[in-house]
Design a protein around this motif. Structure first.
Motif, PDB file in Angstrom:
ATOM      1  N   UNK A 267      -1.251 -13.580 -12.497  1.00 44.56           N
ATOM      2  CA  UNK A 267      -1.777 -14.049 -11.214  1.00 44.56           C
ATOM      3  C   UNK A 267      -0.855 -13.652 -10.059  1.00 44.56           C
ATOM      4  N   UNK A 268       0.462 -13.784 -10.262  1.00 46.47           N
ATOM      5  CA  UNK A 268       1.416 -13.432  -9.204  1.00 46.47           C
ATOM      6  C   UNK A 268       1.316 -11.960  -8.842  1.00 46.47           C
ATOM      7  N   UNK A 269       1.153 -11.106  -9.864  1.00 45.31           N
ATOM      8  CA  UNK A 269       1.033  -9.676  -9.592  1.00 45.31           C
ATOM      9  C   UNK A 269      -0.218  -9.381  -8.785  1.00 45.31           C
ATOM     10  N   UNK A 270      -1.340  -9.979  -9.176  1.00 46.46           N
ATOM     11  CA  UNK A 270      -2.601  -9.689  -8.509  1.00 46.46           C
ATOM     12  C   UNK A 270      -2.623 -10.188  -7.064  1.00 46.46           C
ATOM     13  N   UNK A 271      -1.744 -11.144  -6.733  1.00 37.64           N
ATOM     14  CA  UNK A 271      -1.685 -11.649  -5.362  1.00 37.64           C
ATOM     15  C   UNK A 271      -0.763 -10.829  -4.467  1.00 37.64           C
ATOM     16  N   UNK A 272       0.004  -9.906  -5.041  1.00 34.51           N
ATOM     17  CA  UNK A 272       0.885  -9.051  -4.237  1.00 34.51           C
ATOM     18  C   UNK A 272       0.045  -8.166  -3.324  1.00 34.51           C
ATOM     19  N   UNK A 273       0.571  -7.819  -2.138  1.00 33.05           N
ATOM     20  CA  UNK A 273      -0.210  -7.026  -1.173  1.00 33.05           C
ATOM     21  C   UNK A 273      -0.763  -5.742  -1.771  1.00 33.05           C
ATOM     22  N   UNK A 274      -2.067  -5.571  -1.641  1.00 31.89           N
ATOM     23  CA  UNK A 274      -2.800  -4.351  -2.017  1.00 31.89           C
ATOM     24  C   UNK A 274      -2.864  -4.077  -3.530  1.00 31.89           C
ATOM     25  N   UNK A 275      -2.306  -4.947  -4.377  1.00 36.02           N
ATOM     26  CA  UNK A 275      -2.337  -4.678  -5.814  1.00 36.02           C
ATOM     27  C   UNK A 275      -3.751  -4.782  -6.359  1.00 36.02           C
ATOM     28  N   UNK A 276      -4.442  -5.869  -6.022  1.00 34.15           N
ATOM     29  CA  UNK A 276      -5.824  -6.023  -6.480  1.00 34.15           C
ATOM     30  C   UNK A 276      -6.691  -4.886  -5.942  1.00 34.15           C
ATOM     31  N   UNK A 277      -6.513  -4.553  -4.675  1.00 34.72           N
ATOM     32  CA  UNK A 277      -7.279  -3.454  -4.085  1.00 34.72           C
ATOM     33  C   UNK A 277      -6.963  -2.130  -4.785  1.00 34.72           C
ATOM     34  N   UNK A 278      -5.699  -1.919  -5.143  1.00 33.06           N
ATOM     35  CA  UNK A 278      -5.314  -0.687  -5.839  1.00 33.06           C
ATOM     36  C   UNK A 278      -5.993  -0.601  -7.199  1.00 33.06           C
ATOM     37  N   UNK A 279      -6.045  -1.725  -7.918  1.00 34.19           N
ATOM     38  CA  UNK A 279      -6.703  -1.736  -9.228  1.00 34.19           C
ATOM     39  C   UNK A 279      -8.198  -1.447  -9.094  1.00 34.19           C
ATOM     40  N   UNK A 280      -8.830  -2.027  -8.084  1.00 31.92           N
ATOM     41  CA  UNK A 280     -10.253  -1.761  -7.854  1.00 31.92           C
ATOM     42  C   UNK A 280     -10.462  -0.290  -7.508  1.00 31.92           C
ATOM     43  N   UNK A 281      -9.557   0.260  -6.701  1.00 28.90           N
ATOM     44  CA  UNK A 281      -9.656   1.680  -6.337  1.00 28.90           C
ATOM     45  C   UNK A 281      -9.490   2.575  -7.554  1.00 28.90           C
ATOM     46  N   UNK A 282      -8.559   2.221  -8.462  1.00 28.46           N
ATOM     47  CA  UNK A 282      -8.396   2.984  -9.697  1.00 28.46           C
ATOM     48  C   UNK A 282      -9.703   2.983 -10.482  1.00 28.46           C
ATOM     49  N   UNK A 283     -10.351   1.814 -10.569  1.00 32.21           N
ATOM     50  CA  UNK A 283     -11.628   1.712 -11.280  1.00 32.21           C
ATOM     51  C   UNK A 283     -12.704   2.573 -10.622  1.00 32.21           C
ATOM     52  N   UNK A 284     -12.727   2.579  -9.300  1.00 32.45           N
ATOM     53  CA  UNK A 284     -13.744   3.363  -8.584  1.00 32.45           C
ATOM     54  C   UNK A 284     -13.514   4.861  -8.770  1.00 32.45           C
ATOM     55  N   UNK A 285     -12.264   5.295  -8.689  1.00 29.69           N
ATOM     56  CA  UNK A 285     -11.978   6.717  -8.917  1.00 29.69           C
ATOM     57  C   UNK A 285     -12.296   7.108 -10.369  1.00 29.69           C
ATOM     58  N   UNK A 286     -12.026   6.213 -11.317  1.00 32.21           N
ATOM     59  CA  UNK A 286     -12.369   6.487 -12.715  1.00 32.21           C
ATOM     60  C   UNK A 286     -13.880   6.588 -12.891  1.00 32.21           C
TER      61      UNK A 286
END
Length: 488
Positions: A267-286
């Motif tokens: 949870x702490x990692x996912x709340x870091x700035x832009x981390x959740x957005x980065x993971x979503x972007x990785x999924x979209x590029x994949x």
């Protein structure tokens, strides 16, 4: 400091010597190349598999690809976490062993059911493609993140060539079963190399555990939704059953994970700035990546003469020729990852994501308008490869920068899981698109997609790329609002 020194001093191979940078980079590159080769082998071979095993529909054939990526979802969560808790060597040997077993099953069975089982096992072992992010960062110290991401991106580009060209060459010269025999041998060699060359450095203080139940639960509800996407047009109203089960299971999973002491995602990692957005972007590029590969592979290998007088389209290429058609994608994929390290480390990740998304969308728009000549694909592949590699490199680098070294595997698992789900979603989306209207192949029991659906598929893929821009815009807006409240 003492614990850190002790941990570093224990990083030795089975020969008792501390591995050098070249050794670590070499074995890391081998793992990335092999796992990506397995992923990129399937798209050009789907028509070959469909013909050999007598599969009637596109959706039935592409389910092999979905099973591969769903198995990867479990592997991306469990294996990097295993590296954090029990050492890098153990995790990498396990991943390579699953790859070997996954190739062995269809090599022995030579049937559609055994190929499904093999794809699931190879998908799980496919987590080896991101494991070097952990052991290179731990083994190389300062600057390890940049080297690890470079190995991941460049190795992926080489793996594309090895998979799409090498796989087609082996099948063209030998047979589909012989190909899996060769892949089994390569997997066995990689397993042995992982054991001999990757250092074993278990943590001094082991904290946390692997959330097996949460992992299995997540894969189950995601699989149910993807099953609806791939088979919904064939099953009709019956497809609502797995859809409802998947949605309800996903909502319940989120609620339970928030209170779990062994949550799949930190949870702490996912709340870091832009981390959740980065993971979503990785999924979209994949998703863009897999959608593009599936569209190219199916269209390029359709023989125009075989459809007459019902319809007439396709390039009539072999699996090997389709692989060569993707060479520009691999070349620009290597280039893109090399140019984003400095801006991302300087905090300019948002412009990097936007650039990657726009470049990818431009390539997909080109193919939506022009995709009936080989040179159209050469141009489009080069543009899309550049855009996707920029997005991947930015996403994986930012997620690694958000955690300390001892949690490198956990961060890898989070990003890798989004990567696997994105691949599966892109495949399912295009599979559903290409199943919307089928054209029978005269003189056979096979059916192929209507020609206009390929243009629709490229437009849908372009929309996925542009969703990256929306994702980072929403994330940065929310971050500014949160910062403003804190300042007030």
């Amino acid at each position: 400091m003492t614990q850190t020194h002790e941990a570093r001093s224990d990083r030795r191979t089975t020969s008792g010597r501390t591995p050098g940078k070249g050794t670590l980079v070499g074995i890391g590159s081998l793992l990335v190349v092999l796992t990506n080769a397995v992923i990129f082998i399937l798209p050009p071979l789907l028509p070959v598999i469909q013909a050999q095993y007598g599969l009637a529909t596109v959706a039935e054939t592409t389910w092999l690809y979905t099973v591969l990526t769903l198995g990867g979802g479990a592997g991306f969560i469990l294996l990097p976490r295993l590296a954090d808790l029990y050492g890098d060597r153990n995790a990498n040997v396990a991943a390579a062993a699953f790859l070997t077993a996954g190739a062995l099953v269809p090599a022995v069975g030579d049937s559609y059911p055994t190929l499904l089982v093999g794809c699931a096992l190879m998908g799980f072992g496919g987590a080896a493609q991101v494991l070097p992010l952990g052991f290179l960062r731990r083994g190389l110290g300062e600057g390890g993140i940049a080297v690890a991401v470079a190995v991941l991106v460049i190795g992926t580009g080489v793996g594309i060539v090895a998979g799409m060209i090498g796989g087609g060459l082996i099948v063209q010269s030998l047979s589909l079963q012989s190909f899996f025999v060769v892949l089994t041998a390569i997997g066995a060699v990689t397993t042995l190399a992982s054991y001999l060359l990757i250092p074993h450095a278990p943590p001094v203080v082991r904290t946390g555990s692997i959330g097996v139940v949460g992992t299995v639960w997540m894969i189950a509800w995601v699989a149910a939704i993807l099953l609806t996407l791939t088979q919904g047009l064939v099953w009709g109203n019956a497809a609502l059953i797995p859809l409802v089960l998947g949605v309800v299971g996903g909502i319940a999973w989120v609620r339970v994970e928030r209170r779990s002491s062994t949550a799949v995602f930190d949870v702490a990692l996912m709340k870091a700035p832009l981390v959740t957005a980065s993971c979503i972007c990785i999924a979209l590029f994949a998703a863009v990546n897999s959608a593009f590969l599936l569209l190219v592979s199916t269209y390029a290998q359709i023989i125009p003469e075989a459809l007459r007088p019902v319809d007439s389209y396709g390039l009539g290429l072999s699996a090997l020729e389709t692989g060569w058609l993707m060479l520009p994608f691999a070349v620009t994929f290597v280039v893109g990852g090399a140019i984003v390290d400095r801006p991302v480390n300087n905090g300019r990740v948002v412009p990097v994501f936007v650039s990657g998304a726009i470049i990818s969308a431009a390539g997909l728009t080109w193919l939506a308008l022009a995709h009936d000549r080989p040179w159209h694909y050469l141009v489009g592949a080069a543009i899309i490869g550049l855009g996707c590699s920029i997005g991947y490199a930015a996403g994986f680098t930012l997620v690694q920068l958000a955690v300390p070294e001892e949690k490198a595997g956990m961060a890898t698992g989070v990003a890798g899981t989004f990567l696997a789900v994105g691949f599966a979603f892109g495949t399912a989306l295009v599979s559903a698109d290409l199943s919307a209207s089928l054209v029978p192949v005269p003189g056979t029991t096979l059916e192929v997609a209507a020609e206009n659906l390929y243009g629709v598929g490229y437009w849908l893929s372009g929309a996925l790329a542009l969703a990256v821009v929306l994702t980072v815009f929403v994330s940065t807006t929310r971050t500014r609002r949160r910062t403003g409240r804190i300042a007030a």
